[in-house]
Structures are given as C-alpha cells and as structure tokens.
Design a protein around this motif. Sequence first.
Motif, PDB file in Angstrom:
ATOM      1  N   GLU A 429       9.271   2.290 -48.151  1.00 31.00           N
ATOM      2  CA  GLU A 429      10.258   1.797 -47.185  1.00 31.00           C
ATOM      3  C   GLU A 429      11.466   2.715 -47.137  1.00 31.00           C
ATOM      4  O   GLU A 429      12.040   2.987 -46.051  1.00 31.00           O
ATOM      5  N   ARG A 430      11.904   3.204 -48.279  1.00 30.38           N
ATOM      6  CA  ARG A 430      13.042   4.102 -48.328  1.00 30.38           C
ATOM      7  C   ARG A 430      12.767   5.378 -47.538  1.00 30.38           C
ATOM      8  O   ARG A 430      13.603   5.862 -46.753  1.00 30.38           O
ATOM      9  N   ILE A 431      11.568   5.924 -47.721  1.00 30.46           N
ATOM     10  CA  ILE A 431      11.202   7.154 -46.983  1.00 30.46           C
ATOM     11  C   ILE A 431      11.173   6.904 -45.470  1.00 30.46           C
ATOM     12  O   ILE A 431      11.671   7.724 -44.670  1.00 30.46           O
ATOM     13  N   GLU A 435      13.469   8.730 -42.669  1.00 35.37           N
ATOM     14  CA  GLU A 435      12.901   9.415 -41.507  1.00 35.37           C
ATOM     15  C   GLU A 435      13.482   8.862 -40.198  1.00 35.37           C
ATOM     16  O   GLU A 435      13.797   9.597 -39.240  1.00 35.37           O
ATOM     17  N   PHE A 436      13.611   7.515 -40.136  1.00 40.16           N
ATOM     18  CA  PHE A 436      14.198   6.897 -38.942  1.00 40.16           C
ATOM     19  C   PHE A 436      15.629   7.353 -38.735  1.00 40.16           C
ATOM     20  O   PHE A 436      16.050   7.708 -37.627  1.00 40.16           O
ATOM     21  N   GLN A 437      16.376   7.387 -39.812  1.00 40.44           N
ATOM     22  CA  GLN A 437      17.784   7.769 -39.714  1.00 40.44           C
ATOM     23  C   GLN A 437      17.922   9.245 -39.308  1.00 40.44           C
ATOM     24  O   GLN A 437      18.792   9.601 -38.518  1.00 40.44           O
ATOM     25  N   ALA A 438      17.056  10.053 -39.855  1.00 40.37           N
ATOM     26  CA  ALA A 438      17.133  11.482 -39.520  1.00 40.37           C
ATOM     27  C   ALA A 438      16.778  11.731 -38.047  1.00 40.37           C
ATOM     28  O   ALA A 438      17.333  12.614 -37.407  1.00 40.37           O
ATOM     29  N   ASP A 447      29.801   2.613 -35.280  1.00 39.77           N
ATOM     30  CA  ASP A 447      30.207   1.225 -35.418  1.00 39.77           C
ATOM     31  C   ASP A 447      29.186   0.268 -34.838  1.00 39.77           C
ATOM     32  O   ASP A 447      29.442  -0.897 -34.626  1.00 39.77           O
ATOM     33  N   PHE A 448      28.025   0.782 -34.575  1.00 40.91           N
ATOM     34  CA  PHE A 448      26.995  -0.042 -33.981  1.00 40.91           C
ATOM     35  C   PHE A 448      25.901  -0.284 -35.023  1.00 40.91           C
ATOM     36  O   PHE A 448      25.352   0.674 -35.573  1.00 40.91           O
ATOM     37  N   CYS A 449      25.599  -1.533 -35.284  1.00 41.69           N
ATOM     38  CA  CYS A 449      24.530  -1.925 -36.251  1.00 41.69           C
ATOM     39  C   CYS A 449      24.744  -1.222 -37.577  1.00 41.69           C
ATOM     40  O   CYS A 449      24.009  -0.303 -37.974  1.00 41.69           O
ATOM     41  N   LEU A 450      25.824  -1.667 -38.225  1.00 43.88           N
ATOM     42  CA  LEU A 450      26.228  -1.040 -39.484  1.00 43.88           C
ATOM     43  C   LEU A 450      25.131  -1.108 -40.544  1.00 43.88           C
ATOM     44  O   LEU A 450      25.106  -0.281 -41.472  1.00 43.88           O
ATOM     45  N   HIS A 451      24.219  -2.092 -40.557  1.00 38.89           N
ATOM     46  CA  HIS A 451      23.241  -2.309 -41.622  1.00 38.89           C
ATOM     47  C   HIS A 451      22.040  -1.386 -41.535  1.00 38.89           C
ATOM     48  O   HIS A 451      21.181  -1.431 -42.398  1.00 38.89           O
ATOM     49  N   VAL A 452      22.010  -0.580 -40.474  1.00 40.11           N
ATOM     50  CA  VAL A 452      20.825   0.246 -40.329  1.00 40.11           C
ATOM     51  C   VAL A 452      20.709   1.284 -41.428  1.00 40.11           C
ATOM     52  O   VAL A 452      19.623   1.772 -41.734  1.00 40.11           O
ATOM     53  N   GLU A 453      21.813   1.662 -42.030  1.00 43.19           N
ATOM     54  CA  GLU A 453      21.774   2.680 -43.067  1.00 43.19           C
ATOM     55  C   GLU A 453      21.531   2.083 -44.472  1.00 43.19           C
ATOM     56  O   GLU A 453      21.493   2.819 -45.458  1.00 43.19           O
ATOM     57  N   ASN A 454      21.394   0.769 -44.559  1.00 42.09           N
ATOM     58  CA  ASN A 454      21.151   0.138 -45.881  1.00 42.09           C
ATOM     59  C   ASN A 454      19.818   0.598 -46.478  1.00 42.09           C
ATOM     60  O   ASN A 454      18.820   0.734 -45.753  1.00 42.09           O
ATOM     61  N   LEU A 455      19.839   0.782 -47.815  1.00 35.15           N
ATOM     62  CA  LEU A 455      18.604   1.088 -48.519  1.00 35.15           C
ATOM     63  C   LEU A 455      17.788  -0.188 -48.699  1.00 35.15           C
ATOM     64  O   LEU A 455      18.337  -1.302 -48.759  1.00 35.15           O
TER      65      LEU A 455
END
Length: 500
Positions: A429-431, A435-438, A447-455
Amino acid sequence: MSQSPPVDPEQPHILSLVLHAKKALQEGQQLCTRASSLSASSAQAAVDVLALDAQVRWMSEAVLDQLKMAAQVAKCIEQKRTELGRQVGEWDSIRNQRTDALDAVLESLGTQSVPPDFHTVSADSSPFGSPNNSDDEQDGEHHPEDDTTPFGPPPQPSSSPSDTIRNRSPTVRKQERKSRREDRSRWKTLRDFVNERAIEDLLDTIEKDRLELDDILATTSDYPESLSKTIDAIKEMVPVEVPLPPFGTIFASQEATSGKMAEQLESLAHHYDNMSNALHDFEAGEVFGEEDIQGMNADADALPIIIAELEESVKSIDGYHEQLLVAKAAAQERLDLHRGILTDLDELGDIMTEMLERQQGVENESIEHLSYLHAQLQPLEELHHKYTSYQYAYSKLVLEFARRLRYREAAQRIITTMTGQLDAMTEEERILRQEFQAEHGQYIPEDFCLHVENLPNRWTVTTWNNEQLETLPAIADDVIEEAKQRTTGVDVGIGASQSL
C-alpha cells in the motif's frame, strides 16, 4: 469214775482244779462277750462306712459336675475373648490394607518428578500451594523481572549474607533457573507437597487408640487361665475313690470265729461242770483213781490253750473291727475334705460371677472402642483417595499445560503469519501511494484533500484489552509422556482412586 480203795494225798488238788476251771470259764465268757461287742460294733461301723462312702461319692460327683460347669464358664470367657480377638484382627487387617495402600500411593508420588516451573513461584500462584521446605523460602521475595516462565526456579542462596536476590542480575537468575530445570536430581516430587507430618500424627493417634484397646482387653486376659488353674486345683483336692473293705469276707470270718469261740466256751463250761461234780463227789467221800486224776490234770492243762485260742479269736475279730474303723475314719476324713471343697466352690462361684460381669463390661467397652477405631480408619481411606486423585490430577495438569502450550504456539503461528501478511500489505500500500503521489500529486492543490499524503496504517495483533500474555511452564516431552501413561485407560466417570 471207778472206786479207789485208799485215799491219795493228792486228792485235795481237785479243789484247785475246780477253781482253775471256773477262772478259765470266766475268762472265756469275758472274751466271748468282748468278741460279741466287737462284732456288733463292726456291724455298726460297716453301716457307717457305707453311709459315709455314699455321701462322699455323691459329693464327689456333685463337685465334679460343678467343676464341669466352671470349666464351661472358663470356655465361654475364652470364646468371648477369641471373638473379640477375631474382630480386633479384622480391624488390624483393614488398617494394614489401608496403610499399605496409602504407603504405596506415597511411594508412587515419590517417583513422580515435578518440574521446577510448577512450584517456584509464590504460593498464591503455585498449582500445589506452598510445598514443604520450598526453595521459595530460601530465595526471599518474588520479583516480576524473574518471570520468564510462570513457575521459574529461584536462584540458589549465596554464602554471603549481603549477597541477596536483590543484587543479582536477571541474567544470573535466568541461568540459575535454567540450571535447576536441567538438573533433575534437584527436582521435587509430588510427595514433597504432601503434609506427611499430619499423616504421621494421624497414624500415631490411631496406634495410641489401638494400644488403649489392648489395655482394655488385658484386664481379663488371665481369666480363662486363672479359672482353669483354680478348677484343676479343686479337682486335685477331690478325694480319690477308695475301695470299700471286703464286708462279706469280714463278716464271714467273724461269724466263723464267733462260732468256734462259742464251741470253746461250751467246752469250758462243760469242763467246769465236770470239775464241780467231781468236787461234790470228792466231798461226799468218793476217792478218784490215778487214771481219773491224770484225766482231770490233762483237761486242766488244756485250759490255757483254749484261752489262748479265744484270745487269738478276739484279736482277729478286733482286727476286722479296727479295719472297719479305719475305713470309717478315712471316709469321714474325705467327707470333711469335701466340706472344705464346698467352701472353695462357693468362693469360685462368686469369682466366676464377678469375672462374667467384668468380661461383659470389657466386651461392651471393646466393641464401642472398635467402632471408634473403625471410624478412625475413614481418614486413611480419604487420604488414599485424596492422593490418588492428586496424582491423577497432576498428570492431567501436565497434559493440560501441554495442551495450552500447543494452543499458544498455534495462536502465535497464526499471529506471526497474519502479521507478515499485514506487513506485506502495508508495504504494498505504501508503494502504491508513493506511485500515486509521484504521478498525480503535483497537479493537486496543497490545501486540497490534505489526507492524501498520509502513509498507510501499520497493523499489530495483541491480546484482548492489552492483557498480559499468559505464561506457561516449560514441560519436557518425557514428563508429558509419563502423564499420558498414567492417565491411559481411565474411563470417564471412574474415580481416580479406582483407576490408579
């Protein structure tokens, strides 16, 4: 008599012959009178002898009958004592069986080792409570850091008073516990957890009560023998049967002797009459010839012989009379002896009555004490059941801990597998998130959907409500195998004391 012409100077001797004949006749009469009196007395003595002998015989039979009854009393007491002895023997046999069975159980407990992990914790958590001479008493108080196993062995006490369990490192204590677990010569056995002092006190109490029963029985132990000795002593006092004098022979002899004496007395009387007549003739002037004088002298010379024969006859009759008197005296003596025996019999009767009453009291007291002793054996049976059940329960306890170990190991394997799977899923899931974030994160406002970067969350499996993980004792495979063998073949519903 023939006429003689001259007068012989010896003619006056006729008077002396007459006097001699008269004296002989008087002596003969006296002897015959005495003989007659002795004969009459002999007849009375014979009657007395028969009467006394009859009394003696009757009393002897009565005494012997009484002694037979006394012997039956002694036998009755002996039978009662024998019956009590049989009951006591049965109790002894039961006690021996139960003590042997208890000893066998204790011996068996002594052969079954107990791993140190089962008993080296505090008494509150030990499955056996506080064992006798437990090593816990030497190790001082328990420390949580020592609990690598639930019943870990405490370290050995140091020779230095200042070197206590508090200043030894956990590593040292773990090594000591490991050494103790491995050195089975230092392991306790199930018997070490038995309160043997209480058992010894119980056995001592039972033995003391058993000795009290012996004291009760001993109060009449000599009664049968004492009665038998007394009976034998009285029996020896009973006069032996003495043969009666030969009455027929005695009276026949007396009658023959009396008849002969009568003839001799008649001869004396006839001689006296002849001499009296001769004296009358001589006084009338008749002269006797030489031949007549010689005849009278010859008859006079025969008188002492007749008197001597009469005296012998009287002596013979007196001898028979004396024989009867001796027999009468002997019978009277035996009769007097019987009177003393009757006194002894009366005393013996009182003694037997007292003995029977005392024996009955001993019997009642012994039976009551035996009932108490039988009740005393009940704890032995309960102890036997307790320790056989204890041994069986311990074997079951070993198997239960072995089962729990298997359960924990299975649960830990599942948890390990699940943890590995969760860790792999989290990494994957972390990988994916990286990949999604990259790929898309640069186009999304910060400031949009702050939780998307959560591990992704990391997962862990733990006990319910964070309970402390259960600790179980380490059990060797041979200990488990021994427990299996001791419980093999025990059906459900059968008590341990019956199956072991």
